[in-house]
Design an enzyme around this catalytic site. Structure first.
Site, mmCIF file in Angstrom:
data_model
loop_
_atom_site.group_PDB
_atom_site.id
_atom_site.type_symbol
_atom_site.label_atom_id
_atom_site.label_comp_id
_atom_site.label_asym_id
_atom_site.label_seq_id
_atom_site.Cartn_x
_atom_site.Cartn_y
_atom_site.Cartn_z
ATOM 1 N N LYS A 93 39.699 7.523 -9.021
ATOM 2 C CA LYS A 93 39.224 7.423 -10.433
ATOM 3 C C LYS A 93 38.545 9.063 -10.555
ATOM 4 O O LYS A 93 37.567 9.486 -10.223
ATOM 5 C CB LYS A 93 37.873 6.654 -10.865
ATOM 6 C CG LYS A 93 37.380 6.666 -12.154
ATOM 7 C CD LYS A 93 36.319 5.745 -12.347
ATOM 8 C CE LYS A 93 35.558 6.242 -13.816
ATOM 9 N NZ LYS A 93 34.387 5.090 -14.169
ATOM 10 N N ASP A 152 29.716 1.655 -10.179
ATOM 11 C CA ASP A 152 30.119 3.187 -9.701
ATOM 12 C C ASP A 152 28.962 3.474 -8.907
ATOM 13 O O ASP A 152 27.806 3.992 -9.815
ATOM 14 C CB ASP A 152 30.232 3.937 -10.982
ATOM 15 C CG ASP A 152 31.655 3.467 -11.580
ATOM 16 O OD1 ASP A 152 32.228 2.547 -11.187
ATOM 17 O OD2 ASP A 152 32.410 4.277 -12.159
ATOM 18 N N LYS A 204 35.764 8.058 -6.538
ATOM 19 C CA LYS A 204 35.831 8.630 -7.833
ATOM 20 C C LYS A 204 35.240 9.995 -7.721
ATOM 21 O O LYS A 204 34.447 10.284 -6.617
ATOM 22 C CB LYS A 204 34.797 8.006 -8.681
ATOM 23 C CG LYS A 204 34.408 8.289 -9.898
ATOM 24 C CD LYS A 204 33.585 7.359 -10.742
ATOM 25 C CE LYS A 204 32.776 8.032 -12.139
ATOM 26 N NZ LYS A 204 31.923 6.892 -12.849
#
Lengths: 315, 281
Positions: A251, A151, A215
């Site tokens: 996400k 991430d 995300k």
């Protein structure tokens, strides 16, 4: 690299591509997100939604006070969210800081959770303020320690001051470090991007540069995963699929604490991107407290009476 | 134009310091003892109960941590505010039960006095229910009473205000938070009591008040795993067995009371903590 044949990697082509994206109707996006949030999901649909949401949770601990013990407990919980009920699915992944990846991977393997991935927050999370060499090394370290998902955060300062190519090249560079060893999730930190137009632009920028997932947030900035933002990102992955036949995941993370919030997200996914995205490989929810609420709602549905936080683990 | 159009009050729930309508959207008519329409009230659902319990649970540690002195002062403040609105409460009692104005006013005064009586207990409980225990070792050994947690209350209804105060005051004074169910036949007093509480510095969520059907909500009170104690004085005796059975799963303390002012009402919803402390030189 081809970048899906949409841009050639130069500043001007990226700039031109992002410029031709239509603007977001902010009022319309907010109204649509609010309308979808009124959907009522009950009984068998709710039971399905709870289990689906559990399987999509990236169970996260990103505290300065994290310890190996806490991470190990979190891993056990990720694999068996409710030790009294083995029908509860395992979560999507465990998300930890870089230095905890090895501990998490080792513990998951030791309890037989070999296929439960560990996600590492990388590239000087959460601010992203470090030199490129450090960011690359950060990512490499995490992958070597066993992270199957990275991430990364984008450089919001560069994005907001219009140095788009810098952001783009950074993602491309991290993509190259990941290669086929790790999935790449790109954190846009939408709370700092100010407008929905910027969210759409950043989503395309990240997808073009090779993100597997986009995300919303680090969880360290409020507001985080608001419904209109998630809606815009889901529209982006849907339209990107129409262009390229490649499905990018989404996400949302931060601020999703209750089962109701999670089910609202699933409704957004189904109505915007489509049911293909209702799958942990294309939709994840970054959360920590959410899992307990999902478990308590699940207990309520199976037992017929309201549950108490005393009967789920604290961390 | 002839005369003025009366502005009627909608009686709502009291959850977490706010006055929401029931999530179910249902309502019922409150009538006087002669059958005349008095007002519309919310018919609370189990989900309102769930929300109230979440509010009460969130508020509980802070309320229990407040000093006994502070809790007593706030309870006393509730009594002050109630005293100032005696006429309104007396009128509501008369409308609902048909008692004379004088009797109703007496019930309000009794309720105020009862609040003051329970307020005074806040800093005396450890002396009453605590002890220092002789042990065979160099230790001080204390037992102190502590609040149980979240307590539900289904109050008696023959005296709507007095019964309600007698149910909630002893729960709150020790540091518990409460979810109280107003009676479905005479709920005005309990719901108006929320307006008194809302202006008395009682932290949000410490007292939550629902209006609804006993028969519908009592089983949910009993089975809720996050309610630690339950006063079912207001439930018909033939339902007590089923309620106690439903409360077994989390070892809920379920009690009934007959006296209005007895310390036992407070102690029923407290538990004992024993502390060992080494004796120095």
């Amino acid at each position: 690299m081809s970048f899906y044949g949409l841009v050639d990697g130069s500043d001007s082509s990226l700039r031109n591509y992002l410029k031709q994206l239509p603007g977001v109707d902010q009022v319309g996006a907010e109204a649509r997100a609010a309308m979808l949030a009124t959907r009522s999901i009950k009984t068998t649909s709710k039971a399905w939604a709870i289990d689906t949401a559990i399987s999509m949770v990236d169970l996260t601990t990103l505290e300065g006070a994290d310890t190996p013990g806490k991470v190990q407990a979190l891993c056990s919980k990720a694999f068996r969210p409710d030790p009294n009920d083995l029908t509860v699915p395992r979560v999507g992944a465990v998300c930890v800081y870089n230095d905890m990846v090895g501990i998490a991977r080792q513990h998951l393997d030791s309890i037989g959770a070999h296929d439960l991935p560990v996600a590492a927050v990388s590239t000087a999370f959460p601010s992203g303020r470090a030199s490129m060499a450090v960011k690359l090394q950060d990512t490499e370290d995490a992958i070597i320690a066993g992270a199957a998902e990275i991430d990364m955060v984008i450089d919001r300062g560069a994005f907001l001051s219009g140095r788009l190519i810098e952001v783009f090249e950074e993602i491309v560079a991290i993509r190259e470090v990941c290669r086929d060893r790790a999935h790449l999730k790109v954190i846009l930190e939408t709370g700092e991007l100010v407008t929905l137009d910027n969210v759409r632009k950043a989503s395309y920028l990240a997808m073009l540069a090779g993100a597997d997932f986009i995300k919303t947030s680090t969880g360290k900035v409020a507001p985080a995963a608001t419904a209109p933002v998630v809606l815009v990102m889901l529209e982006a992955v849907r339209d990107f699929y129409d262009l390229t036949k490649v499905r990018i995941g989404v996400k949302p993370a931060g601020g999703i604490r209750t089962t109701k919030d999670a089910i609202k997200q699933l409704v957004l996914v189904n109505e915007t991107a489509g049911p293909e995205w209702l799958n942990p490989s294309l939709f994840r929810i970054g959360a920590s407290a959410l899992l307990n609420d999902l478990l308590m709602q699940r207990m309520k549905m199976s037992d017929g009476y309201y549950a108490s936080p005393n009967y789920v683990t604290i961390d | 134009m002839s005369g003025r159009l009366e502005v009627m009050k909608t009686y709502k729930l009291y959850i977490n310091g706010a006055f929401p309508r029931t999530e179910s959207g249902r309502s019922f008519e409150i009538t006087s003892n002669k059958g005349e329409f008095l007002a519309n009230a919310c018919l609370a659902s189990r989900k309102d109960l769930r929300d109230a319990v979440v509010a009460a649970r969130t508020a509980q540690p802070g309320w229990a941590k407040a000093t006994a002195f502070n809790r007593g002062q706030i309870m006393y403040r509730i009594a002050e505010m109630l005293e100032g609105r005696s006429d309104q409460f007396a009128q509501e009692i008369s409308l609902q039960t048909g008692t004379s104005a004088k009797e109703s006013l007496q019930e309000v005064s009794d309720s105020v006095d009862l609040l003051v009586w329970y307020a005074g207990w806040s800093d005396k409980l450890p002396s009453l229910a605590g002890s220092t225990n002789p042990v065979s070792g160099p230790f001080y050994n204390f037992t102190v009473p502590e609040a149980l947690g979240v307590v539900g209350a289904i109050a008696t209804i023959d005296k709507p205000l007095l019964g309600f105060v007698a149910a909630v005051a002893p729960i709150l004074v020790s540091g518990n938070t409460a979810v109280a169910l107003a009676s479905s036949t005479a709920p005005l007093s309990a719901i108006s009591f929320a307006e008194v509480v809302a202006t008395s510095d009682l932290p949000h969520g410490v007292l939550n008040i629902l209006s609804g059907q006993q028969s519908e909500l009592a089983p949910w009170f009993a089975s809720h795993m996050d309610i630690d104690g339950l006063d079912i004085s207001g439930l018909p005796i033939d339902q007590h067995g089923a309620i106690k059975e439903a409360g077994v799963e989390n070892l809920k303390r379920i009690s009934t009371f007959t006296e209005l002012n007895e310390p036992g009402r407070i102690l029923a919803f407290m538990e004992a903590k024993t502390v060992w402390h080494p004796i120095g030189n």
